[in-house]
Design a protein around this motif. Structure first.
Motif, short mmCIF file in Angstrom:
data_model
loop_
_atom_site.label_atom_id
_atom_site.label_comp_id
_atom_site.label_asym_id
_atom_site.label_seq_id
_atom_site.Cartn_x
_atom_site.Cartn_y
_atom_site.Cartn_z
N GLU A 86 0.82 -1.22 0.00
CA GLU A 86 0.00 0.00 0.00
C GLU A 86 0.85 1.27 0.00
O GLU A 86 0.62 2.16 -0.81
CB GLU A 86 -0.97 0.00 1.18
N SER B 117 2.40 1.81 -3.44
CA SER B 117 1.36 2.21 -4.40
C SER B 117 0.93 3.66 -4.17
O SER B 117 0.77 4.43 -5.12
CB SER B 117 0.17 1.27 -4.27
N GLU B 118 0.74 4.04 -2.91
CA GLU B 118 0.34 5.41 -2.59
C GLU B 118 1.43 6.42 -2.98
O GLU B 118 1.13 7.53 -3.44
CB GLU B 118 0.03 5.52 -1.11
N PRO C 168 -1.48 -1.97 -5.79
CA PRO C 168 -0.78 -2.65 -4.69
C PRO C 168 -0.63 -4.15 -4.94
O PRO C 168 0.32 -4.76 -4.43
CB PRO C 168 -1.67 -2.41 -3.48
#
Length: 83
Positions: free
Chosen positions: A42, A45-46, A57
């Protein structure tokens, strides 16, 4: 600028290992490389999303599974404990 822009993750296939002593050197005691963790999916990906790139993700979860199976080595760079 997201920290990952200064310390990106690295990935390689099993045939090109990243743990070669001649390949990697981090001169700062504040920086370190570590294996990808499942919990990194996560945040990575963020971080990409923060600069306009869409990286699911699930891609990093797959990298993690491949790493666990010995098919891929993935290193995550941290500076002072932050990705």
């Amino acid at each position: 600028m997201p920290l990952f822009a200064r310390a990106p993750y690295l990935a390689a296939s099993a045939s090109t290992p990243l743990l070669d002593q001649d390949l990697l050197a981090i001169p700062s005691p504040r920086a370190r490389l570590r294996p990808l963790r499942l919990s990194d999916a996560e945040p990575i990906s963020e971080a990409w999303a923060s600069i306009g790139w869409q990286k699911d993700p699930d891609l990093y979860r797959r990298y993690f599974r491949e790493q666990e199976a010995g098919e891929r080595e993935v290193l995550v760079a941290e500076i002072e404990g932050e990705f």
